[in-house]
Design an enzyme around this catalytic site. Structure first.
Site, PDB file in Angstrom:
ATOM      1  N   HIS A 200       0.823  -1.220   0.000  1.00  8.70           N
ATOM      2  CA  HIS A 200       0.000   0.000   0.000  1.00  8.70           C
ATOM      3  C   HIS A 200       0.854   1.266   0.000  1.00  8.70           C
ATOM      4  O   HIS A 200       0.346   2.362  -0.202  1.00  8.70           O
ATOM      5  CB  HIS A 200      -0.981   0.002   1.179  1.00  8.70           C
TER       6      HIS A 200
ATOM      7  N   CYS B 201       2.148  15.044  20.527  1.00  6.81           N
ATOM      8  CA  CYS B 201       0.729  15.284  20.767  1.00  6.81           C
ATOM      9  C   CYS B 201      -0.147  14.757  19.641  1.00  6.81           C
ATOM     10  O   CYS B 201      -1.360  14.687  19.763  1.00  6.81           O
ATOM     11  CB  CYS B 201       0.485  16.772  20.986  1.00  6.81           C
TER      12      CYS B 201
END
Lengths: 382, 74
Positions: A205, A327
């Site tokens: 992929h 984050c």
């Protein structure tokens, strides 16, 4: 069945700049996949007509993949993912060397699939150590040469986050009898497979094949033992019912992208353009080797910018990009690749181009980027 | 030396605090960033390199939280 077609920003109007996570399915793969889904349903190990047909298609996928990669067909095994190919490659070479040593040495910037294989090995009594890289993210052959005897060395062909190409052939030359595992998932279909591997892994992929197809390569004559429960399939290294349509579509996509050298050249020029423009944004560092790099991706970090905030804002403006900042990750740990390079880990963006990305899309992205960075900085008072 | 308490702050907050308070010390002075965010271990030295300041090194505070020392050069 639910498709997100009714969302306010359907995928068609987003400039998708995250091909390093997953390249859109190549048209050549789509055509083959549709046909093979109808024709390649039988068990390739049986003796009846539909089974022989499935077996022929599986063998064809293997032959085409081998030819594209410049390897022998019997060195090719299709796996359920690139990650699984990595695990089989690393742990299978270790199993083949168990009587000699149990020390796995890897560069500090390997993909998490290699790191997880190393931790798995360590949890079962093995030794797992990493080797430092320079500020470009490159492993020096000298460091690899001085690292001492290992059961297996693991080195990627090119880094998946920053694009830097690794000196695989030089490291293999210094490794002597130690087998080298090469994670070629980031470069497969984009750069030639480097020499010197005993085992290698690729992921379909990433080059425009379907998800759910990995490729494990085991060099003829290498000592490789299946580290997991075995099976009795057409290929002795594979387990589970073969995904014949997926393998055939993956091979078709690989063959197609290798005939599209102009795409690689265009991407490389566009990446140069992004590198230059990003470096001109104040307090922004473009990381990775500017020349010896993957053609389609670039990474940079902006001081004082929250990674989640910039990815979210760019998505709102119609640009899909990835980030290695803590984050934005599933853990609170920053990217181990950026950390090993000593590069800034916050405010990080990885931009990776698909084969269809146009110069206009890149210019639109570069037109909004400095303002997005400036706005986020202003909000935090910088 | 002044000390910035960045405990509990997530990246890039400790680096923003460092940049804001650099001029609280004179040139040649040292500012200490106490931060438990894992990214600070990489980002404080990276900030020093990008901003032309000197990264002195790391220690730990009394509560074992890492502390990073920066010398103001300009």
């Amino acid at each position: 069945m639910t498709f997100p077609g009714s969302s306010p920003l359907p995928s068609g109007s987003t400039s998708y700049l995250d091909s390093a996570s997953g390249e859109p399915l190549h048209p050549a793969a789509r055509e083959v996949l549709h046909r093979a889904l109808d024709q390649a349903y039988a068990d390739p190990r049986r003796l009846h007509g539909p089974a022989r047909s499935a077996r022929l298609m599986l063998d064809n996928a293997r032959a085409v993949t081998a030819e594209c990669l410049g390897v022998r067909p019997d060195e090719v095994t299709f796996t359920p993912s690139g990650t699984h190919a990595v695990h089989l490659g690393v742990l299978g070479l270790l199993a083949g060397r168990a009587r000699v040593s149990n020390r796995l040495l890897a560069s500090a910037v390997e993909h998490s699939s290699v790191m997880h294989a190393g931790q798995w090995h360590e949890a079962r009594g093995g030794i797992f150590e990493t080797m430092p890289v320079d500020s470009m993210g490159r492993l020096s052959p000298q460091i690899a040469g001085e690292a001492g005897q290992a059961a297996v060395l693991a080195l990627q062909s090119a880094n998946h986050e920053v694009g830097t190409v690794q000196p695989v052939a030089e490291v293999a030359g210094l490794a002597g009898d130690t087998p080298l595992f090469v994670d070629a998932c980031a470069s497969g279909g984009r750069l030639p497979l480097p020499d010197g591997w005993a085992a290698a892994a690729l992921s379909a992929h990433k080059w425009g094949g379907p998800a759910g197809v990995g490729v494990l390569l085991v060099r003829k004559g290498s000592r490789w033992r299946n580290p997991f429960p075995g099976d009795d399939r057409a290929d002795e290294r594979s387990t589970g019912f073969e995904n014949v349509p997926g393998a055939l579509a993956a091979a078709a996509a690989l063959q197609a992208v290798l005939s599209e050298a102009d795409v690689t050249a265009r991407q490389s020029k566009l990446v140069d353009r992004i590198r230059t423009a990003a470096a001109a944004i104040p307090d922004t560092e473009v990381v990775g080797d500017p020349d010896a790099r993957l053609p389609h991706l670039v990474t940079f970090s902006c001081l004082y910018v929250d990674g989640e905030a910039i990815v979210t804002e760019l998505d709102r403006l119609g640009f899909g990009v990835a980030s290695g900042s803590a984050c934005t990750a599933s853990t609170l740990e920053p990217s181990h690749v950026l950390a090993a390079m000593g590069a800034l880990t916050h405010g990080n963006l990885r931009v990776s181009l698909t084969r269809e990305t146009t110069a206009e899309e890149v210019e639109r992205f570069l037109a909004v980027l400095p303002g997005v960075v400036a706005d986020i900085r202003r909000e935090v008072g910088m | 030396m002044i000390e910035l308490d960045c405990r509990g702050m997530l990246c890039p907050r400790p680096i923003i605090e460092l940049a804001r308070h650099l001029e609280d010390v004179p040139v040649g002075g040292v500012i200490r960033v106490v931060a438990d965010d894992a990214a600070a271990a990489v980002d404080v030295p990276a900030w020093c390199r990008m901003r032309g300041q000197e990264y002195v090194g790391s220690t730990v505070a009394d509560d074992d939280v890492p502390a990073y020392d920066v010398r103001r050069l300009s």
